[in-house]
Structure formats: structure tokens, C-alpha cells
Motif scaffolding. Sequence first.
Motif, PDB file in Angstrom:
ATOM      1  N   ARG A 113      -6.998   5.078   4.192  1.00 33.29           N
ATOM      2  CA  ARG A 113      -7.343   3.734   3.374  1.00 33.29           C
ATOM      3  C   ARG A 113      -8.420   4.060   3.268  1.00 33.29           C
ATOM      4  NH1 ARG A 113      -3.165   1.419   7.417  1.00 33.29           N
ATOM      5  NH2 ARG A 113      -4.524   3.044   8.298  1.00 33.29           N
ATOM      6  N   ALA A 114      -9.981   4.802   4.404  1.00 34.29           N
ATOM      7  CA  ALA A 114     -10.784   4.528   4.496  1.00 34.29           C
ATOM      8  C   ALA A 114     -11.115   6.212   5.259  1.00 34.29           C
ATOM      9  CB  ALA A 114     -11.130   3.511   5.889  1.00 34.29           C
ATOM     10  N   GLY A 164      -1.452   9.121   2.283  1.00 35.38           N
ATOM     11  CA  GLY A 164      -2.653   8.051   1.932  1.00 35.38           C
ATOM     12  C   GLY A 164      -3.704   7.887   3.046  1.00 35.38           C
ATOM     13  N   GLY A 189       0.747  -1.264  -0.192  1.00 34.59           N
ATOM     14  CA  GLY A 189       0.357  -0.103   0.238  1.00 34.59           C
ATOM     15  C   GLY A 189       1.372   1.067   0.100  1.00 34.59           C
ATOM     16  N   HIS A 190       2.092   0.993   0.607  1.00 31.80           N
ATOM     17  CA  HIS A 190       2.595   2.291   0.907  1.00 31.80           C
ATOM     18  C   HIS A 190       3.059   2.788  -0.433  1.00 31.80           C
ATOM     19  CE1 HIS A 190       3.278   1.322   5.635  1.00 31.80           C
ATOM     20  NE2 HIS A 190       2.762   2.715   5.373  1.00 31.80           N
ATOM     21  N   SER A 248      -2.229  -2.368   6.577  1.00 30.91           N
ATOM     22  CA  SER A 248      -1.466  -1.837   7.341  1.00 30.91           C
ATOM     23  C   SER A 248      -0.523  -2.504   8.153  1.00 30.91           C
ATOM     24  CB  SER A 248      -2.971  -1.752   8.511  1.00 30.91           C
ATOM     25  OG  SER A 248      -2.804  -2.270   9.540  1.00 30.91           O
ATOM     26  N   HIS A 258      -5.354  -2.284  -1.833  1.00 35.28           N
ATOM     27  CA  HIS A 258      -4.218  -2.028  -0.806  1.00 35.28           C
ATOM     28  C   HIS A 258      -5.634  -1.232   0.290  1.00 35.28           C
ATOM     29  CE1 HIS A 258      -0.951  -2.669  -3.242  1.00 35.28           C
ATOM     30  NE2 HIS A 258      -1.569  -2.007  -3.788  1.00 35.28           N
ATOM     31  N   GLN A 259      -6.646  -1.021   0.133  1.00 34.99           N
ATOM     32  CA  GLN A 259      -7.273  -0.012   1.285  1.00 34.99           C
ATOM     33  C   GLN A 259      -7.373  -1.159   2.871  1.00 34.99           C
ATOM     34  OE1 GLN A 259     -11.408   0.391  -0.237  1.00 34.99           O
ATOM     35  NE2 GLN A 259     -10.375   2.546  -1.272  1.00 34.99           N
ATOM     36  N   PHE A 260      -7.220  -2.043   2.994  1.00 33.67           N
ATOM     37  CA  PHE A 260      -7.376  -3.024   4.097  1.00 33.67           C
ATOM     38  C   PHE A 260      -5.896  -2.618   4.873  1.00 33.67           C
ATOM     39  CE2 PHE A 260      -6.658  -5.754   0.790  1.00 33.67           C
ATOM     40  CZ  PHE A 260      -5.940  -6.630   1.104  1.00 33.67           C
ATOM     41  N   GLU A 285      -7.897   0.621  -4.418  1.00 34.45           N
ATOM     42  CA  GLU A 285      -9.339  -0.767  -3.671  1.00 34.45           C
ATOM     43  C   GLU A 285      -8.180  -2.231  -3.118  1.00 34.45           C
ATOM     44  OE1 GLU A 285     -12.217  -3.419  -5.865  1.00 34.45           O
ATOM     45  OE2 GLU A 285     -12.541  -1.657  -6.726  1.00 34.45           O
ATOM     46  N   ASP A 325      -9.317   7.133   8.733  1.00 43.10           N
ATOM     47  CA  ASP A 325      -8.507   7.667   8.416  1.00 43.10           C
ATOM     48  C   ASP A 325      -8.666   9.082   7.611  1.00 43.10           C
ATOM     49  OD1 ASP A 325      -6.611   4.817   8.716  1.00 43.10           O
ATOM     50  OD2 ASP A 325      -6.085   5.456   6.023  1.00 43.10           O
ATOM     51  N   ALA A 347      -5.656   4.975  -1.072  1.00 43.86           N
ATOM     52  CA  ALA A 347      -5.352   3.608  -0.994  1.00 43.86           C
ATOM     53  C   ALA A 347      -5.754   3.223  -2.111  1.00 43.86           C
ATOM     54  CB  ALA A 347      -5.233   3.042  -0.593  1.00 43.86           C
TER      55      ALA A 347
END
Length: 182
Positions: free
Chosen positions: A97-98, A95, A19-20, A134, A130-132, A128, A101, A126
Motif C-alpha cells: 500500500r505504501a 500487496g 483492496g484484498h 486496511s 485502495h491504498q489506504f 490508487e 509496507d 495497491a
Amino acid sequence: MSKERIGVYPGTFDPITNGHLDIIQRASRLVDRLIVGVARNAGKGPLFSTDERVRMVEEDVAVLERNGSVIEVRPFDNLLMHFAVEMQAGVIIRGLRAVSDFEYEFQMAGMNARLNPKVETMFLMASEKHQFISSRFVKEIGRLGGDITHFVSPRVAKQLTERFAQEAGNGDHSKRVQTLKE
């Protein structure tokens, strides 16, 4: 002659995730020079030292498509706004994610704007897939023996596996007791 567009993408990167990397690659399209700032942040009790995290980020960033921009990795231990000014950045990239954040990041952007209104904050959603992801979840899954290869690069997965083996060999079970709620 136009001025070089410099952005800072800060984080703890403990460890760096796919994700990063997605945010870094996408941000590199928006600036001429992207500085990935690795926060020392000892208060978060990182699994890896600052030097280890910088090295992991450098190794993962080295294989990214650069989109014509320069990507640098630097550690920092001061106020993010001070780091951004020191790097001559005009934008801080964050970034999201949801929705969860957003509230925190919105407050942080407001504080940063008060500290220095000349430095903008830009949010990238993020992707799609990679949204979850962490770093905290990746560490928890890896520590408990789950498959983390979909969330981090093979290099980082190997380093996490080795670190967890070291912990287990040292009898350090205190970290295993952490829950996803923390």
C-alpha cells in the motif's frame, strides 16, 4: 507442455477488504492457479474465526472475474514458505500500500528467499483507490459506527455490523478501547 503457474496470496483477511479483492483479481491474471491462504494467526486476536474468514473470502472471491485462472481459498497455520511448497507454488504474492509496507515486506521476502530460493516473491502495488484500506482501519471505523461500505463487500459489511452488535450486546467494551495507533 508448460508447467502450471501457481501463486499463493497469504493474509489474515480479518476481514477481507476491497483492496484484498483487487490484489486477488490482478494476481489471477499472472498465474494459472491462485491459492488465497487464510492464516490462522491467533496471535493477532482476529475478530472472526478462521472458518468464518475462509467463508468470507470464498464468498467474495466467487463473484470475481477469474481471468481464466482457478482461485482456491485455504486456511494455513504453518510457516508461509512451508505452505507455499505444500501448494506447489512458485510465487508468493504480496500487496503493497505504501512505503511503510515495503520495509516489512522486503525483510519478509529476504527471509523467505533464504528459506527457499526456488519460490519467488512478487509485489503488487495497491490500486490508487485502495491504498489506504486496511482490515484494522475497517474494523475500527465499523466498531465506532462509521460507514465501511466503500471498503468491503456488502456481505462483509453485514457480517461486521452483526459482530459489532454481538460485542455491544455482550458488554464487550474492551475492543472498543483500541485506537488507530495499535
